[in-house]
Design a protein around this motif. Structure first.
Motif, PDB file in Angstrom:
ATOM      1  N   GLY A 247       0.807  -1.211   0.000  1.00 28.45           N
ATOM      2  CA  GLY A 247       0.000   0.000   0.000  1.00 28.45           C
ATOM      3  C   GLY A 247       0.841   1.262   0.000  1.00 28.45           C
ATOM      4  O   GLY A 247       2.037   1.243   0.284  1.00 28.45           O
ATOM      5  N   MET A 248       0.190   2.363  -0.334  1.00 26.53           N
ATOM      6  CA  MET A 248       0.854   3.670  -0.355  1.00 26.53           C
ATOM      7  C   MET A 248      -0.131   4.723   0.136  1.00 26.53           C
ATOM      8  O   MET A 248      -1.337   4.614  -0.098  1.00 26.53           O
ATOM      9  N   ARG A 249       0.397   5.719   0.825  1.00 33.94           N
ATOM     10  CA  ARG A 249      -0.424   6.839   1.285  1.00 33.94           C
ATOM     11  C   ARG A 249       0.057   8.115   0.617  1.00 33.94           C
ATOM     12  O   ARG A 249       1.254   8.305   0.398  1.00 33.94           O
ATOM     13  N   LEU A 250      -0.892   8.970   0.340  1.00 33.24           N
ATOM     14  CA  LEU A 250      -0.610  10.239  -0.319  1.00 33.24           C
ATOM     15  C   LEU A 250      -1.459  11.319   0.325  1.00 33.24           C
ATOM     16  O   LEU A 250      -2.622  11.089   0.662  1.00 33.24           O
ATOM     17  N   VAL A 251      -0.858  12.487   0.512  1.00 35.28           N
ATOM     18  CA  VAL A 251      -1.596  13.634   1.049  1.00 35.28           C
ATOM     19  C   VAL A 251      -1.472  14.777   0.054  1.00 35.28           C
ATOM     20  O   VAL A 251      -0.370  15.130  -0.361  1.00 35.28           O
ATOM     21  N   GLY A 252      -2.620  15.346  -0.360  1.00 37.09           N
ATOM     22  CA  GLY A 252      -2.636  16.465  -1.273  1.00 37.09           C
ATOM     23  C   GLY A 252      -3.240  17.697  -0.625  1.00 37.09           C
ATOM     24  O   GLY A 252      -4.203  17.588   0.127  1.00 37.09           O
ATOM     25  N   LYS A 253      -2.683  18.866  -0.916  1.00 41.91           N
ATOM     26  CA  LYS A 253      -3.242  20.145  -0.470  1.00 41.91           C
ATOM     27  C   LYS A 253      -3.887  20.808  -1.668  1.00 41.91           C
ATOM     28  O   LYS A 253      -3.225  21.097  -2.675  1.00 41.91           O
ATOM     29  N   VAL A 254      -5.182  21.027  -1.567  1.00 44.57           N
ATOM     30  CA  VAL A 254      -5.974  21.541  -2.683  1.00 44.57           C
ATOM     31  C   VAL A 254      -6.570  22.896  -2.304  1.00 44.57           C
ATOM     32  O   VAL A 254      -7.128  23.040  -1.217  1.00 44.57           O
ATOM     33  N   ARG A 255      -6.447  23.857  -3.216  1.00 39.17           N
ATOM     34  CA  ARG A 255      -7.058  25.170  -2.999  1.00 39.17           C
ATOM     35  C   ARG A 255      -8.134  25.385  -4.052  1.00 39.17           C
ATOM     36  O   ARG A 255      -7.918  25.114  -5.236  1.00 39.17           O
ATOM     37  N   PHE A 256      -9.305  25.844  -3.594  1.00 43.05           N
ATOM     38  CA  PHE A 256     -10.413  26.096  -4.524  1.00 43.05           C
ATOM     39  C   PHE A 256     -10.382  27.559  -4.969  1.00 43.05           C
ATOM     40  O   PHE A 256     -10.254  28.469  -4.164  1.00 43.05           O
ATOM     41  N   LYS A 257     -10.465  27.723  -6.284  1.00 39.17           N
ATOM     42  CA  LYS A 257     -10.432  29.077  -6.864  1.00 39.17           C
ATOM     43  C   LYS A 257     -11.672  29.855  -6.486  1.00 39.17           C
ATOM     44  O   LYS A 257     -12.732  29.300  -6.244  1.00 39.17           O
TER      45      LYS A 257
END
Length: 257
Positions: A247-257
């Motif tokens: 398995g792999m874990r990923l964290v994303g930071k998303v900004r909404f326009k």
């Protein structure tokens, strides 16, 4: 107006009011931290076998000589059966065997403890065998058991197989991130195209990620055996390599326009 109609009208007005309030929440510029995971289950392609030889004798030299001889013969057998296997000797040990304390009848006053005499020696050594020849593994182990004891068996993934999984694992994890961003956008009454991905953390090293290190393969199958001496001819054992889940874990930071 009846009581029932009044209640229905009140509920409808409350729902409409909540909808208006939800639509009025401003999400422009919002930063969202999105965790994602990916998993793949694949058949194991490698076995790690632990073999052992142990001898007991009143003469330490005699016990050590038999251990050395059996280990050498066992290594030769394994090399003939599986030339591609990787072998590693380790854990050579020599222990004294002490006489059992003799009971005293009738009980006597406690005296100073006397050292028990040595009546024998226990000598042994371990051998680790790593192989990808799973089809020939039962025959290899059976041949070795004429001299050595099977002490442990573990199935898993070879380094080459793990490396080949990297691309598919990254792809599965990123797709899971995209799906989650889509769910979040829908809940915020936005479209996925409004989301701008600012950071990707595959190590999960940020404070927001906690301990999001890539997961190790799930526990592999283990087998243990006692130290009883093997028979001169041992029937071939049956093994099921099973599979491992990586398995792999990923964290994303998303900004909404």
């Amino acid at each position: 107006m009846t009581t029932t109609r009044k209640l229905m009208l009140g509920a409808a007005l409350a729902t409409a009011c909540m909808a208006v309030q939800a639509q009025a929440i401003q999400t422009t510029g919002s930063m969202v931290v999105v965790p994602a995971t990916g998993e793949l289950s694949v058949p194991n392609d490698q076995a790690r076998v632990t073999l052992q030889v142990e001898e007991q004798d009143k003469d330490k030299t005699a016990a050590a000589s038999r251990v050395n001889q059996k280990m050498k013969q066992g290594i030769d057998i394994i090399k003939r059966q599986d030339p591609q296997a990787t072998l590693k000797s380790y854990g050579y040990y020599t222990y004294a065997i002490y006489a059992e304390p003799q009971p005293v009848t009738p009980p006597q006053p406690r005296a100073a403890a006397k050292a028990r005499p040595i009546v024998g020696w226990r000598v042994g050594q371990y051998l680790e065998v790593v192989t990808q020849n799973l089809a020939g593994l039962p025959k290899t182990v059976s041949s070795a058991q004429s001299l050595l004891s099977l002490n442990g068996l573990q199935f898993g993934l070879s380094p080459a197989a793990t490396k080949k999984l990297d691309a598919a694992l990254f792809d599965a994890t990123y797709k899971n991130l995209e799906e989650r961003i889509g769910f979040i956008a829908a809940s915020m009454h936005r479209t996925p195209s409004d989301a701008v991905l600012e950071t990707l953390d595959f190590e999960g090293s940020g404070n927001y990620a906690g301990n999001d290190r890539p997961m190790a393969p799930k526990a592999a199958m283990m087998m243990r055996s006692d130290m009883a001496p093997e028979a001169a001819s041992v029937a071939e054992p049956s093994f099921e390599p099973g599979e491992s889940t990586v398995g792999m874990r990923l964290v994303g930071k998303v900004r909404f326009k």
